[in-house]
Design a protein around this motif. Structure first.
Motif, PDB file in Angstrom:
ATOM      1  N   SER A  80       0.862  -1.186   0.000  1.00 38.67           N
ATOM      2  CA  SER A  80       0.000   0.000   0.000  1.00 38.67           C
ATOM      3  C   SER A  80       0.895   1.233   0.000  1.00 38.67           C
ATOM      4  CB  SER A  80      -0.913   0.023   1.237  1.00 38.67           C
ATOM      5  OG  SER A  80      -0.140   0.192   2.408  1.00 38.67           O
ATOM      6  N   GLY A  81       0.279   2.383  -0.229  1.00 36.58           N
ATOM      7  CA  GLY A  81       1.033   3.634  -0.143  1.00 36.58           C
ATOM      8  C   GLY A  81       1.583   3.857   1.256  1.00 36.58           C
ATOM      9  N   VAL A  82       0.748   3.610   2.261  1.00 36.75           N
ATOM     10  CA  VAL A  82       1.238   3.859   3.620  1.00 36.75           C
ATOM     11  C   VAL A  82       2.326   2.868   4.009  1.00 36.75           C
ATOM     12  CG1 VAL A  82      -0.770   5.132   4.516  1.00 36.75           C
ATOM     13  CG2 VAL A  82      -0.679   2.645   4.762  1.00 36.75           C
ATOM     14  N   TYR A 105      -1.670  13.963   3.052  1.00 36.60           N
ATOM     15  CA  TYR A 105      -2.616  12.861   3.160  1.00 36.60           C
ATOM     16  C   TYR A 105      -2.819  12.534   4.647  1.00 36.60           C
ATOM     17  CZ  TYR A 105      -4.462   8.145   2.802  1.00 36.60           C
ATOM     18  OH  TYR A 105      -5.240   7.031   2.938  1.00 36.60           O
ATOM     19  N   GLU A 148       4.086  16.836  -0.161  1.00 35.35           N
ATOM     20  CA  GLU A 148       3.350  16.527  -1.383  1.00 35.35           C
ATOM     21  C   GLU A 148       3.253  17.802  -2.211  1.00 35.35           C
ATOM     22  OE1 GLU A 148      -0.554  15.262  -0.107  1.00 35.35           O
ATOM     23  OE2 GLU A 148       0.291  13.821   1.314  1.00 35.35           O
ATOM     24  N   ASN A 152      -2.597  17.403  -0.745  1.00 40.18           N
ATOM     25  CA  ASN A 152      -3.900  16.798  -0.526  1.00 40.18           C
ATOM     26  C   ASN A 152      -4.486  17.360   0.776  1.00 40.18           C
ATOM     27  OD1 ASN A 152      -6.037  15.030  -0.220  1.00 40.18           O
ATOM     28  ND2 ASN A 152      -4.777  13.185  -0.177  1.00 40.18           N
ATOM     29  N   ASP A 177       5.913  12.887  -1.978  1.00 40.06           N
ATOM     30  CA  ASP A 177       4.776  12.026  -2.306  1.00 40.06           C
ATOM     31  C   ASP A 177       4.210  12.557  -3.629  1.00 40.06           C
ATOM     32  OD1 ASP A 177       2.224  10.929  -2.571  1.00 40.06           O
ATOM     33  OD2 ASP A 177       1.837  10.916  -0.412  1.00 40.06           O
ATOM     34  N   THR A 179       1.982  11.213  -5.616  1.00 40.98           N
ATOM     35  CA  THR A 179       0.743  10.514  -5.973  1.00 40.98           C
ATOM     36  C   THR A 179      -0.184  11.364  -6.839  1.00 40.98           C
ATOM     37  OG1 THR A 179       0.849   9.225  -3.931  1.00 40.98           O
ATOM     38  CG2 THR A 179      -1.302   9.387  -4.989  1.00 40.98           C
ATOM     39  N   MET A 197       7.725   8.945  -3.517  1.00 40.94           N
ATOM     40  CA  MET A 197       6.795   7.935  -3.019  1.00 40.94           C
ATOM     41  C   MET A 197       5.493   8.016  -3.822  1.00 40.94           C
ATOM     42  SD  MET A 197       3.957   8.243  -0.750  1.00 40.94           S
ATOM     43  CE  MET A 197       2.778   6.923  -0.661  1.00 40.94           C
ATOM     44  N   SER A 199       1.360   6.364  -3.825  1.00 44.59           N
ATOM     45  CA  SER A 199       0.262   5.437  -3.600  1.00 44.59           C
ATOM     46  C   SER A 199      -0.141   5.004  -5.003  1.00 44.59           C
ATOM     47  CB  SER A 199      -0.905   6.110  -2.887  1.00 44.59           C
ATOM     48  OG  SER A 199      -2.035   5.249  -2.954  1.00 44.59           O
ATOM     49  N   THR A 201      -2.187   2.929  -5.708  1.00 44.65           N
ATOM     50  CA  THR A 201      -3.639   2.744  -5.639  1.00 44.65           C
ATOM     51  C   THR A 201      -4.382   3.750  -6.524  1.00 44.65           C
ATOM     52  OG1 THR A 201      -3.249   2.291  -3.287  1.00 44.65           O
ATOM     53  CG2 THR A 201      -5.539   2.611  -3.960  1.00 44.65           C
ATOM     54  N   LYS A 202      -3.778   4.914  -6.709  1.00 43.31           N
ATOM     55  CA  LYS A 202      -4.486   6.046  -7.300  1.00 43.31           C
ATOM     56  C   LYS A 202      -4.286   6.069  -8.815  1.00 43.31           C
ATOM     57  CE  LYS A 202      -5.274   6.629  -2.944  1.00 43.31           C
ATOM     58  NZ  LYS A 202      -4.491   7.508  -2.092  1.00 43.31           N
ATOM     59  N   GLY A 212      -1.735  -0.270  -3.534  1.00 40.45           N
ATOM     60  CA  GLY A 212      -0.289  -0.506  -3.624  1.00 40.45           C
ATOM     61  C   GLY A 212       0.501   0.759  -3.395  1.00 40.45           C
ATOM     62  N   LEU A 332      -8.992   8.374  -5.008  1.00 39.53           N
ATOM     63  CA  LEU A 332      -8.879   9.284  -6.148  1.00 39.53           C
ATOM     64  C   LEU A 332      -8.081   8.591  -7.247  1.00 39.53           C
ATOM     65  CD1 LEU A 332      -5.660  10.833  -6.166  1.00 39.53           C
ATOM     66  CD2 LEU A 332      -6.492  11.038  -3.850  1.00 39.53           C
TER      67      LEU A 332
END
Ligand SMILES: *Cc1c(COP(=O)(O)O)cnc(C)c1O
Length: 391
Positions: A80-82, A105, A148, A152, A177, A179, A197, A199, A201-202, A212, A332
């Motif tokens: 995951s991102g985290v 985030y 970031e 966010n 980050d 993302t 870095m 995420s 996932t986005k 991821g 997102l």
């Protein structure tokens, strides 16, 4: 390990980097290597893989692909991102000080303050868009700066090149980050940062069907430390997830162009709407970070936040539950448009006073503008905002 080299353009690398037809069968798609272990011909004599926590060929292909897109020597992927952020923080020592930006985030903030602070890593949360505040924070020794850009949920823009050089002059390292921007729009390693870095996932996954994370870097020491963390702590993605992410990156450049185009149109629509107060979108000429964004990004991305005239919670709730094409959900970066209420959803883990201090109003609404038809997205928001008028 790939049939393209780094001289190819982004779209070509998005589709091919890190991958080659399967040497055994000619399969054009990297197989899902659903295995936990690998047969050895003698102890420690193997084909480069011994146990799947350490490495898996589907993951290796994804890592090669992401490294290429970020102009990195290496990428390390996580579940995951985290867990990617967690791996970096595990490389800190008690007494290390991290300077983090105040618009992050929510889960990053929670990991820093509620997990790592108790192990003796300290976190100074400051507004890094204010370079004087950063210079002051760097007067005390710092191990790392974490931020970031765009951020966010307020879409603040931080001058990545300036912050990197200030950090390096002060002996600190920098992690971004990336993302929201994705490597299609912004490559922070080229601007001097040490770690990028994601995420995944986005936008990188892009289809809201996988979770991821990844860290990309050109720093050999970091590669060694992160590989050690993967082997030791094991927050790794499964082969199916890596396959889905590889499938996602093949269209990243095409999707991002459409996200950016739709977001520009939606932002312009919102600016002109009488019920809308402020629109946070770096593509608008009056956005305080617009010039920096235009310099360090290739376009302005698909994320927009806005507030309503009068700042009343009931109006915000009417908009949040009044859309049909925009779905009310966290997350997102998928092909479908989402609408989110940061104060109660994605950023609920940030204490209210920190939120307000960072300028995050209780009625702020965040949009992840998808790749549907622009006219349908605007019509949907128009209906939802009309409901506010009647209220
Ligand atoms: C979602 C997100 C994360 C966390 O990633 P997960 O994949 O949900 O663990 C970190 N940073 C940003 C900017 C995000 O949007």
């Amino acid at each position: 390990m790939s049939n393209v080299d780094s001289k190819n353009g982004f779209g070509t690398r998005a589709i091919h980097a890190g991958q080659q037809p399967d040497p055994g069968t000619g399969a054009i798609m990297t197989p899902i290597f659903q295995t936990s272990t690998y047969v050895q011909s003698a102890p420690n004599v193997n084909k480069g893989y011994d146990y799947a926590r350490v490495a898996n060929p589907t993951r290796t292909a994804l890592e090669g692909n992401l490294a290429s897109l970020e102009n990195a020597s290496d990428a390390v992927c996580y579940a995951s991102g985290v867990s990617a952020i967690d791996a970096v923080m595990k490389c800190m020592k008690p007494g290390d000080r991290v300077i983090a930006s105040n618009d992050l985030y929510g889960g990053s903030f929670r990991l820093f303050k509620q997990v790592y602070q108790k192990f003796g890593v300290s976190f100074d949360i400051i507004d890094i868009t204010d370079l004087d505040a950063l210079a002051q924070a760097l007067e005390k020794p710092a191990r790392m700066i974490w931020f970031e850009s765009p951020s966010n949920p307020l879409l603040r823009i931080i001058d990545i090149e300036r912050v990197s050089s200030m950090a390096h002059d002060a002996g600190a390292q920098v992690a971004v980050d990336n993302t929201f921007a994705t490597p299609f729009l912004q490559r922070p390693l080229d601007l001097g940062v040490d770690l990028v870095m994601h995420s995944t996932t986005k936008y990188i996954g892009g289809h809201s069907d996988v979770v991821g994370g990844a860290i990309c870097t050109n720093d050999k020491q970091w590669v060694e430390d992160l590989r050690f963390q993967v082997k030791t702590s094991g927050g790794v993605p499964g082969p199916m997830d890596c396959f889905l992410l590889l499938r996602g990156t093949k269209t990243l450049h095409v999707r991002m162009e459409r996200h950016c185009r739709n977001a520009r149109a939606v932002a312009q629509y919102l600016v002109e709407h009488p019920r809308v107060d402020r629109v946070y979108f770096p593509g608008l000429a009056d956005h305080p970070g617009h010039e920096i964004a235009a310099r360090q990004m290739d376009d302005f991305g698909g994320m927009i936040s806005f507030t309503l005239v009068g700042d009343r919670m009931e109006d915000a709730l009417a908009v949040l539950s009044g859309t049909n094409v925009f779905s009310l959900a966290e997350s997102l970066g998928g092909v479908e448009s989402l609408i989110d209420h940061p104060a109660s959803m994605t950023h609920a883990s940030v204490p209210k006073e920190e939120r307000l201090k960072a300028g995050l109003k209780e009625t702020l609404i965040r949009l992840s503008v998808g790749i549907e038809d622009e006219a349908d997205l605007i019509a949907d928001l128009d209906r939802a905002l009309a409901a506010v008028n009647r209220a």
